[in-house]
Design a protein around this motif. Structure first.
Motif, short mmCIF file in Angstrom:
data_model
loop_
_atom_site.label_atom_id
_atom_site.label_comp_id
_atom_site.label_asym_id
_atom_site.label_seq_id
_atom_site.Cartn_x
_atom_site.Cartn_y
_atom_site.Cartn_z
N ASN A 156 8.13 -18.59 46.29
CA ASN A 156 7.59 -19.87 45.86
C ASN A 156 6.11 -19.69 45.48
OD1 ASN A 156 7.37 -22.71 45.46
ND2 ASN A 156 8.90 -23.04 47.06
N THR A 157 5.36 -20.79 45.43
CA THR A 157 3.97 -20.72 44.96
C THR A 157 3.06 -19.90 45.87
OG1 THR A 157 3.40 -22.79 46.10
CG2 THR A 157 4.13 -22.96 43.80
N VAL A 158 3.50 -19.61 47.10
CA VAL A 158 2.66 -18.83 48.00
C VAL A 158 2.36 -17.46 47.43
CG1 VAL A 158 4.63 -17.95 49.35
CG2 VAL A 158 2.35 -18.08 50.38
N SER A 159 3.28 -16.87 46.66
CA SER A 159 3.02 -15.54 46.10
C SER A 159 1.92 -15.61 45.04
CB SER A 159 4.29 -14.94 45.49
OG SER A 159 4.74 -15.67 44.38
N SER A 160 1.84 -16.71 44.31
CA SER A 160 0.75 -16.88 43.34
C SER A 160 -0.59 -17.01 44.05
CB SER A 160 1.00 -18.10 42.46
OG SER A 160 2.07 -17.87 41.57
N ALA A 161 -0.61 -17.79 45.14
CA ALA A 161 -1.85 -17.94 45.90
C ALA A 161 -2.30 -16.60 46.47
CB ALA A 161 -1.66 -18.96 47.02
N MET A 162 -1.37 -15.78 46.90
CA MET A 162 -1.71 -14.47 47.46
C MET A 162 -2.46 -13.61 46.45
SD MET A 162 -0.72 -13.99 50.67
CE MET A 162 -0.42 -12.23 50.81
N ARG A 245 -5.03 -17.48 56.86
CA ARG A 245 -3.84 -18.26 57.18
C ARG A 245 -2.70 -18.11 56.16
NH1 ARG A 245 -3.67 -18.81 62.43
NH2 ARG A 245 -5.14 -20.31 63.33
N VAL A 246 -3.03 -18.02 54.87
CA VAL A 246 -1.96 -17.87 53.87
C VAL A 246 -1.19 -16.56 54.05
CG1 VAL A 246 -1.43 -17.70 51.40
CG2 VAL A 246 -3.00 -19.47 52.22
N PRO A 247 -1.87 -15.42 54.23
CA PRO A 247 -1.11 -14.18 54.49
C PRO A 247 -0.28 -14.25 55.77
CG PRO A 247 -3.33 -13.64 53.77
CD PRO A 247 -3.31 -15.13 54.00
N GLU A 248 -0.79 -14.93 56.81
CA GLU A 248 0.00 -15.09 58.03
C GLU A 248 1.30 -15.83 57.73
OE1 GLU A 248 -2.10 -16.95 61.21
OE2 GLU A 248 -3.64 -15.38 61.32
N MET A 249 1.19 -16.90 56.98
CA MET A 249 2.37 -17.69 56.62
C MET A 249 3.32 -16.87 55.75
SD MET A 249 2.53 -21.35 54.60
CE MET A 249 2.12 -20.65 52.98
N TYR A 250 2.77 -16.14 54.81
CA TYR A 250 3.57 -15.34 53.88
C TYR A 250 4.37 -14.27 54.62
CZ TYR A 250 4.52 -12.70 49.55
OH TYR A 250 5.11 -12.05 48.48
N ALA A 251 3.76 -13.67 55.64
CA ALA A 251 4.40 -12.57 56.38
C ALA A 251 5.44 -13.06 57.38
CB ALA A 251 3.34 -11.74 57.09
N ALA A 252 5.40 -14.33 57.73
CA ALA A 252 6.33 -14.86 58.73
C ALA A 252 7.74 -15.00 58.13
CB ALA A 252 5.83 -16.21 59.23
N PRO A 253 8.77 -15.06 58.97
CA PRO A 253 10.13 -15.27 58.44
C PRO A 253 10.21 -16.51 57.56
CG PRO A 253 10.20 -14.69 60.76
CD PRO A 253 8.75 -14.89 60.42
N GLY A 255 8.54 -17.01 54.94
CA GLY A 255 7.23 -17.31 54.35
C GLY A 255 7.21 -17.28 52.84
N LYS A 256 8.00 -16.40 52.25
CA LYS A 256 7.97 -16.29 50.78
C LYS A 256 8.54 -17.52 50.09
CE LYS A 256 8.15 -11.25 50.53
NZ LYS A 256 8.87 -10.07 49.99
N GLU A 257 9.30 -18.31 50.81
CA GLU A 257 9.92 -19.51 50.22
C GLU A 257 9.02 -20.74 50.34
OE1 GLU A 257 12.01 -17.39 52.29
OE2 GLU A 257 12.32 -16.49 50.31
N ARG A 258 7.87 -20.59 50.93
CA ARG A 258 7.00 -21.75 51.17
C ARG A 258 6.08 -22.04 49.99
NH1 ARG A 258 6.76 -23.83 56.22
NH2 ARG A 258 7.65 -22.68 57.96
N TYR A 259 5.64 -23.31 49.91
CA TYR A 259 4.54 -23.68 49.03
C TYR A 259 3.25 -23.18 49.66
CZ TYR A 259 7.87 -26.88 46.82
OH TYR A 259 8.96 -27.40 46.18
N TRP A 260 2.30 -22.75 48.84
CA TRP A 260 1.08 -22.13 49.38
C TRP A 260 0.28 -23.10 50.26
CZ3 TRP A 260 -4.11 -23.23 48.81
CH2 TRP A 260 -4.44 -24.24 47.90
N ASP A 261 0.30 -24.40 49.89
CA ASP A 261 -0.54 -25.34 50.62
C ASP A 261 0.09 -25.86 51.91
OD1 ASP A 261 1.38 -26.81 49.32
OD2 ASP A 261 -0.02 -28.04 48.16
N GLU A 262 1.26 -25.33 52.26
CA GLU A 262 1.79 -25.62 53.58
C GLU A 262 0.89 -25.05 54.68
OE1 GLU A 262 6.06 -25.21 54.31
OE2 GLU A 262 6.33 -24.99 52.15
N ALA A 263 0.16 -23.98 54.35
CA ALA A 263 -0.73 -23.38 55.35
C ALA A 263 -1.80 -24.36 55.80
CB ALA A 263 -1.35 -22.08 54.81
N PRO A 264 -2.62 -24.92 54.88
CA PRO A 264 -3.67 -25.84 55.34
C PRO A 264 -3.19 -27.24 55.67
CG PRO A 264 -3.80 -25.60 52.96
CD PRO A 264 -2.77 -24.61 53.43
N LEU A 265 -2.07 -27.67 55.07
CA LEU A 265 -1.67 -29.07 55.23
C LEU A 265 -0.53 -29.30 56.21
CD1 LEU A 265 -1.88 -30.41 51.56
CD2 LEU A 265 -3.66 -30.29 53.30
#
Length: 303
Positions: A156-162, A245-253, A255-265
């Protein structure tokens, strides 16, 4: 000395209109403050040498006022444009969503024009699907720097944010499906991390959970709430936190399917202070489906 938010909003608005004849009522509307608050603040800003009002009522931010605004200067804009745009098929079969023409103009250009107008020179576009199609933008916007996201197919968009995390400090982060009608939404200065929202009585879309002016989460559907709109700004401090925080979310089970702004929000809200930036219906529209596109631009309606 840092500006108060009230002083910032007044100076920021006047700077955009520098030299115009501005009534206090117009300043109040533009700064989204009460008339009483503006009436009280302006004499103080004049006394402090941050504002100048001529006998003809022309209003200026002084050199000292510009120096006070300088720490809040937006350094760059990042547009996330890597995705398929599957909900807009078949329009996006041969055209990436950001380049779909709406009312005669590519969606992404409405945002790019506003970014340039605000004097933001660093512009990054994260691209993936049909990436080379975006090269055409360089003719009109030679400052664009493209960032490639080959992972867009699997995430999802988290890979773009990374791919742009070090750039998010003092930056706008914007989705590519926003058709902007009010260019003043993109500003030269921003006071704090914020997320735009439009007040609605009822929505089936994403809306923000608020605690005062602060966003503490979001949910799908709501009443008497602010519809979540993906024009966001991140301070240097919050950008530093996103780096962790975004890399932590991305690495979690999952995590790749998440929207990037789930980390701060959603996941780490206690770490961040993100405020609502209210906008009006008609400032912009998010076009993330074929039905929304057809409703907004009759050219795409089926006969």
């Amino acid at each position: 000395m840092p500006l108060s938010k009230k002083a910032f909003e007044i100076l920021s608005f006047v700077e955009r209109k520098n030299g115009e004849k501005l009534s206090q009522r117009r300043i109040a509307a533009g700064a989204r403050l009460s008339l009483g608050a503006v009436n009280k603040a302006i004499p103080q800003l004049v006394e402090e040498g941050l504002l100048e009002i001529t006998d003809s009522r022309s209003t200026y931010v002084t050199r000292a006022g510009l120096e006070a605004l300088a720490p809040y200067r937006v350094k760059r804009a990042i547009i996330l444009a890597a995705g398929f745009g599957s909900r807009m098929m078949p329009i996006t079969l041969n055209t990436p969503k950001g380049l779909v023409k709406v009312r005669g103009k590519p969606i992404i250009e409405t945002m790019l024009d506003a970014i340039v107008r605000a004097g933001i020179e660093e512009i990054y576009i994260v691209r993936g699907y049909l990436a080379d199609h975006y090269d055409i933008l360089l003719k009109k916007y030679p400052n664009i720097i493209f960032v490639e996201n080959p992972d867009y197919k699997e995430s999802n968009t988290v890979s773009s944010a990374m791919k742009v995390l070090p750039l998010i400090r003092q930056a706008y982060v914007i989705d590519s499906d926003i058709y902007l009608m009010n260019p003043d939404i993109i500003r030269k200065y921003e006071y704090c991390a914020n997320y735009t929202g439009i007040y609605v009585e009822k929505t089936d879309d994403w809306c923000m959970v608020m605690k005062g002016d602060r966003i503490v989460g979001y949910t799908l559907g709501g009443t008497n709430c602010y519809h979540m709109c993906n024009i966001t700004y991140w301070t240097e401090e919050d950008g530093d936190k996103l780096m962790t925080r975004v890399p932590e979310m991305y690495a979690a089970p999952g995590g790749k399917e998440r929207y990037w702004d789930e980390a701060p929000l959603l996941l780490y809200t206690d770490d961040f202070h993100v405020e609502l930036r209210p906008c009006e219906e008609g400032d912009f529209i998010e076009l993330d489906s074929l039905s929304e596109l057809q409703e907004f631009d009759p050219v795409y309606r089926m006969n």
